[in-house]
Design a protein around this motif. Sequence first.
Motif, PDB file in Angstrom:
ATOM      1  N   UNK A  85     122.883 -11.413  76.808  1.00 38.85           N
ATOM      2  CA  UNK A  85     123.811 -11.345  77.947  1.00 38.85           C
ATOM      3  C   UNK A  85     123.120 -11.514  79.299  1.00 38.85           C
ATOM      4  N   UNK A  86     123.932 -11.833  80.299  1.00 39.88           N
ATOM      5  CA  UNK A  86     123.421 -12.172  81.630  1.00 39.88           C
ATOM      6  C   UNK A  86     122.564 -11.063  82.231  1.00 39.88           C
ATOM      7  N   UNK A  87     122.970  -9.813  82.047  1.00 41.95           N
ATOM      8  CA  UNK A  87     122.253  -8.704  82.684  1.00 41.95           C
ATOM      9  C   UNK A  87     120.816  -8.592  82.190  1.00 41.95           C
ATOM     10  N   UNK A  88     120.535  -9.084  80.986  1.00 44.39           N
ATOM     11  CA  UNK A  88     119.178  -8.965  80.437  1.00 44.39           C
ATOM     12  C   UNK A  88     118.259 -10.098  80.884  1.00 44.39           C
ATOM     13  N   UNK A  89     118.818 -11.125  81.492  1.00 46.87           N
ATOM     14  CA  UNK A  89     118.059 -12.359  81.708  1.00 46.87           C
ATOM     15  C   UNK A  89     116.924 -12.200  82.716  1.00 46.87           C
ATOM     16  N   UNK A  90     117.104 -11.539  83.879  1.00 46.96           N
ATOM     17  CA  UNK A  90     115.971 -11.440  84.813  1.00 46.96           C
ATOM     18  C   UNK A  90     114.716 -10.846  84.179  1.00 46.96           C
ATOM     19  N   UNK A  91     114.877  -9.777  83.410  1.00 51.75           N
ATOM     20  CA  UNK A  91     113.724  -9.166  82.769  1.00 51.75           C
ATOM     21  C   UNK A  91     113.103 -10.070  81.719  1.00 51.75           C
ATOM     22  N   UNK A  92     113.931 -10.778  80.967  1.00 49.40           N
ATOM     23  CA  UNK A  92     113.403 -11.662  79.931  1.00 49.40           C
ATOM     24  C   UNK A  92     112.664 -12.853  80.530  1.00 49.40           C
ATOM     25  N   UNK A  93     113.161 -13.375  81.652  1.00 54.67           N
ATOM     26  CA  UNK A  93     112.459 -14.470  82.318  1.00 54.67           C
ATOM     27  C   UNK A  93     111.112 -13.980  82.845  1.00 54.67           C
ATOM     28  N   UNK A  94     111.074 -12.746  83.336  1.00 58.02           N
ATOM     29  CA  UNK A  94     109.789 -12.174  83.759  1.00 58.02           C
ATOM     30  C   UNK A  94     108.837 -12.068  82.573  1.00 58.02           C
ATOM     31  N   UNK A  95     109.350 -11.684  81.405  1.00 61.52           N
ATOM     32  CA  UNK A  95     108.530 -11.638  80.190  1.00 61.52           C
ATOM     33  C   UNK A  95     107.988 -13.026  79.856  1.00 61.52           C
ATOM     34  N   UNK A  96     108.838 -14.047  80.019  1.00 61.75           N
ATOM     35  CA  UNK A  96     108.400 -15.428  79.752  1.00 61.75           C
ATOM     36  C   UNK A  96     107.240 -15.809  80.663  1.00 61.75           C
ATOM     37  N   UNK A  97     107.326 -15.398  81.925  1.00 61.72           N
ATOM     38  CA  UNK A  97     106.259 -15.709  82.856  1.00 61.72           C
ATOM     39  C   UNK A  97     104.936 -15.097  82.442  1.00 61.72           C
ATOM     40  N   UNK A 107     121.509 -19.477  77.971  1.00 61.79           N
ATOM     41  CA  UNK A 107     122.864 -19.791  77.520  1.00 61.79           C
ATOM     42  C   UNK A 107     123.927 -18.982  78.261  1.00 61.79           C
ATOM     43  N   UNK A 108     123.597 -17.784  78.684  1.00 60.20           N
ATOM     44  CA  UNK A 108     124.609 -16.859  79.203  1.00 60.20           C
ATOM     45  C   UNK A 108     125.296 -17.400  80.441  1.00 60.20           C
ATOM     46  N   UNK A 109     126.593 -17.111  80.551  1.00 60.65           N
ATOM     47  CA  UNK A 109     127.328 -17.301  81.798  1.00 60.65           C
ATOM     48  C   UNK A 109     127.383 -15.955  82.513  1.00 60.65           C
ATOM     49  N   UNK A 110     128.111 -15.907  83.640  1.00 59.03           N
ATOM     50  CA  UNK A 110     128.190 -14.663  84.393  1.00 59.03           C
ATOM     51  C   UNK A 110     127.302 -14.654  85.615  1.00 59.03           C
ATOM     52  N   UNK A 111     127.012 -15.845  86.128  1.00 60.13           N
ATOM     53  CA  UNK A 111     126.135 -15.952  87.294  1.00 60.13           C
ATOM     54  C   UNK A 111     126.927 -16.487  88.490  1.00 60.13           C
ATOM     55  N   UNK A 112     126.367 -17.442  89.223  1.00 59.12           N
ATOM     56  CA  UNK A 112     126.973 -17.901  90.479  1.00 59.12           C
ATOM     57  C   UNK A 112     128.425 -18.326  90.313  1.00 59.12           C
ATOM     58  N   UNK A 113     128.748 -18.857  89.156  1.00 59.84           N
ATOM     59  CA  UNK A 113     130.096 -19.381  88.944  1.00 59.84           C
ATOM     60  C   UNK A 113     131.159 -18.294  88.920  1.00 59.84           C
ATOM     61  N   UNK A 114     130.725 -16.992  88.854  1.00 59.70           N
ATOM     62  CA  UNK A 114     131.692 -15.896  88.777  1.00 59.70           C
ATOM     63  C   UNK A 114     131.909 -15.178  90.093  1.00 59.70           C
ATOM     64  N   UNK A 115     131.084 -15.458  91.118  1.00 58.24           N
ATOM     65  CA  UNK A 115     131.280 -14.802  92.397  1.00 58.24           C
ATOM     66  C   UNK A 115     129.998 -14.223  92.962  1.00 58.24           C
ATOM     67  N   UNK A 116     130.106 -13.425  94.044  1.00 56.62           N
ATOM     68  CA  UNK A 116     128.922 -12.916  94.751  1.00 56.62           C
ATOM     69  C   UNK A 116     127.973 -12.097  93.884  1.00 56.62           C
ATOM     70  N   UNK A 117     128.509 -11.223  93.031  1.00 55.76           N
ATOM     71  CA  UNK A 117     127.630 -10.398  92.193  1.00 55.76           C
ATOM     72  C   UNK A 117     126.838 -11.276  91.229  1.00 55.76           C
ATOM     73  N   UNK A 118     127.504 -12.250  90.653  1.00 57.68           N
ATOM     74  CA  UNK A 118     126.818 -13.181  89.759  1.00 57.68           C
ATOM     75  C   UNK A 118     125.783 -14.014  90.489  1.00 57.68           C
ATOM     76  N   UNK A 119     126.092 -14.384  91.733  1.00 51.23           N
ATOM     77  CA  UNK A 119     125.135 -15.164  92.522  1.00 51.23           C
ATOM     78  C   UNK A 119     123.869 -14.358  92.792  1.00 51.23           C
ATOM     79  N   UNK A 120     124.027 -13.060  93.067  1.00 51.06           N
ATOM     80  CA  UNK A 120     122.846 -12.212  93.303  1.00 51.06           C
ATOM     81  C   UNK A 120     122.003 -12.105  92.033  1.00 51.06           C
ATOM     82  N   UNK A 121     122.672 -11.975  90.881  1.00 59.03           N
ATOM     83  CA  UNK A 121     121.949 -11.909  89.617  1.00 59.03           C
ATOM     84  C   UNK A 121     121.196 -13.218  89.364  1.00 59.03           C
ATOM     85  N   UNK A 122     121.817 -14.301  89.691  1.00 59.06           N
ATOM     86  CA  UNK A 122     121.173 -15.606  89.503  1.00 59.06           C
ATOM     87  C   UNK A 122     119.934 -15.727  90.386  1.00 59.06           C
ATOM     88  N   UNK A 123     119.992 -15.221  91.600  1.00 53.36           N
ATOM     89  CA  UNK A 123     118.828 -15.258  92.475  1.00 53.36           C
ATOM     90  C   UNK A 123     117.692 -14.399  91.926  1.00 53.36           C
TER      91      UNK A 123
END
Length: 727
Positions: A85-97, A107-123
Amino acid sequence: MELAPPLPRTSPLHDFLAPGSIAIIGASTDPTKRGYKAMVGLIKDGYPGAIYPINPKVDNVLGVRTYATLDDIPGPVDLALICTPAATVPGLVADCGRKGVKGAAILASGFRETGPAGARLEQQVLAAAREGGVRLIGPNTSGMFNLHKKVNLLALANVKPGNIGFISQSGNMLLSLVLEAEHNGHVGFSTYVGPGNQTDIGFNDYLRYLGEDPDTRVATFYVEGFRDGQRFLHNAREITAVKPVVVYKSGATEQGKKAASSHTGALAGSYAMTVDLLRQVGVSVVQHSNEILPVAEGLGLLQHAPGKRVAVVSDGGGQATIASDRIIEAGLELAELGEATKKRLGAILLPQASPVNPVDVAGSSDANPALLADCLAIVADDDNVDAVFLVGMFGGYHIRFAEDLLGGEMRGAESMIELARRIDKPVVVYSLYAPVKPPALRRLHEAGLPVYTSIEYAVRVLAALGERGVYLQDAANQAPLPAMMPNDATLAIFAAAQAEARNLFEFEAKTLLRAHGVDVPAEALVRNVDELDEVAARFGDRPLVMKVVSKDILHKSDAGGVKLNLHGRAALREAFDQIIGSCHAYKPAADIKGVLITPMARKGIEVIIGVSRDPIFGPVLMFGLGGIFVEILEDVAFRAIPLSRYAARSMVEQIRARRILQGARGEAAVDKEALVDLLLKVSSIVAAYPQLAELDLNPVILYEDGYAIVDARVIVNQTVLNPKDEA
């Protein structure tokens, strides 16, 4: 046809779109989950690299050992597929780094396309990727495959490796093309990626990758919205020189644009403008989604035609007529066959046959279908022919007439294959028997000759081949002209306007043009009535125009700020008093600098030249008929700045009203070379002055011996400093 020499490999995307190892983060034993399907796709297709399922709750997925985290994997990882899910992605991308993963597909949706909160998560995801040096596919991606490397993360069945690279913002569009290719039976794909939100990797990056990929002969895109249009155009100019690029751009209507924005959070922009800019750099744009695969297949196999002159050979008069209609509608030409060609055709055809283009064999091939191949060879030898189009029932003669004709059809197919290998002109086939795939048509397709189920598909392919050929032939004129050097006087004009928070006055805009070689009529700025006598003496008996000069009055005519056809001192004085009085009545607080006086332009053809800075594609030039026509007919052409000479000429030839410029009903043709020169100078001026936000020359009156710029308007970007100030 062979490709041009390949581009050198520079894209970092090769490292993970052709990965040597893959981690599936969120691998699952649930057959409904993407983490399960991705494993199935890799295993079934025989992926030769290392597969690392990440799932701390099970020991294995489909018999492959799992790992609790990325850190537990013993070897390097090129690509991570994140299925959580989207909420787990920032930490997993950090693990990838930290692991050194080169690319991550989210694959997850729930980012910029859903509004301001999703846009912040995407950043947050992007920040983690930048810190760890990880490139991102998505988020909100449908996935990817690279069939030549046996990477099938979508677990699609019955999709074969081929030469079409496809990047699509719609997963359903991929499925549609895959099913269409399966029915075709001969079309395959190289790489597919769903770019999703393009948070990191955009269309321009994927274009570079496909342009360098040796397994891709044609790069194909379904686009809802570009995020960096300028870079896409820059890359496309280089890529189209070596291989075809096909784009289907959705959002042709206002409703379509709204749908595209809500689906991906992308800016859709002007459809007409986008299409023009893509064609400017050699991209083949298709207007209907059902044309994507036929055009991609045809361009991938045949690459280009020398030009747009098509010879049609048909075994039926009705379909020959239909083909001719579609050819003309597509902007192609029916080739004028030479007398020698007609004689050669006449020698092998029945008397009732027509040896002119379209060539109707009129029953000559009923007992010998191989005769059609002989006709194709004859017309292909004609220097007036750029492409050969077979129309009719070839492949079905043994079905329609007699089974023993199958041998003749197979011999004809082999002759056509040999012809296609011998000449540098494309051979395109339409057969009404194509849906049933008879042996002769299968043989053609297997040998790389496209066979189409409709005349319309075939003609669209011929049009794409011809347009690409013409573009490539004029490559010498396609280098964009450089920006002009800004001069100090003009920079001072912009600085003054910025200091006063206003746009350029008309006389300042014309001074800008004049300073850079644009032919602008003489004029005089008059600040008080005492200066009118000198102006009257200067211009003599010529009829004059007087216009108010004020930053506070944008629509001069509405304020009574324009007077026409003025003769002599008395008329000038009266007009001056009327304009000042009317404008003060219209806006009492208006700051009036005076009036601008210039000779009236003589009658000619009115056109408009405009420039705006598009947020996606940067500075764009527009050209079309001026006056009321531009608003009513919307007959305009767009090109990205800087223009090449080829681009300037092509936009003049593009508008539907080009026949007016050529001299309609006995009128003299306009000076097209002067017009092209003006377009190029405007392009170079705009490239030189980033302070220029918009420019509007409307109308420009064209004559047989030049032009007259009647009005010029420049909108100033108040936030851009002079280049010298920035330095």
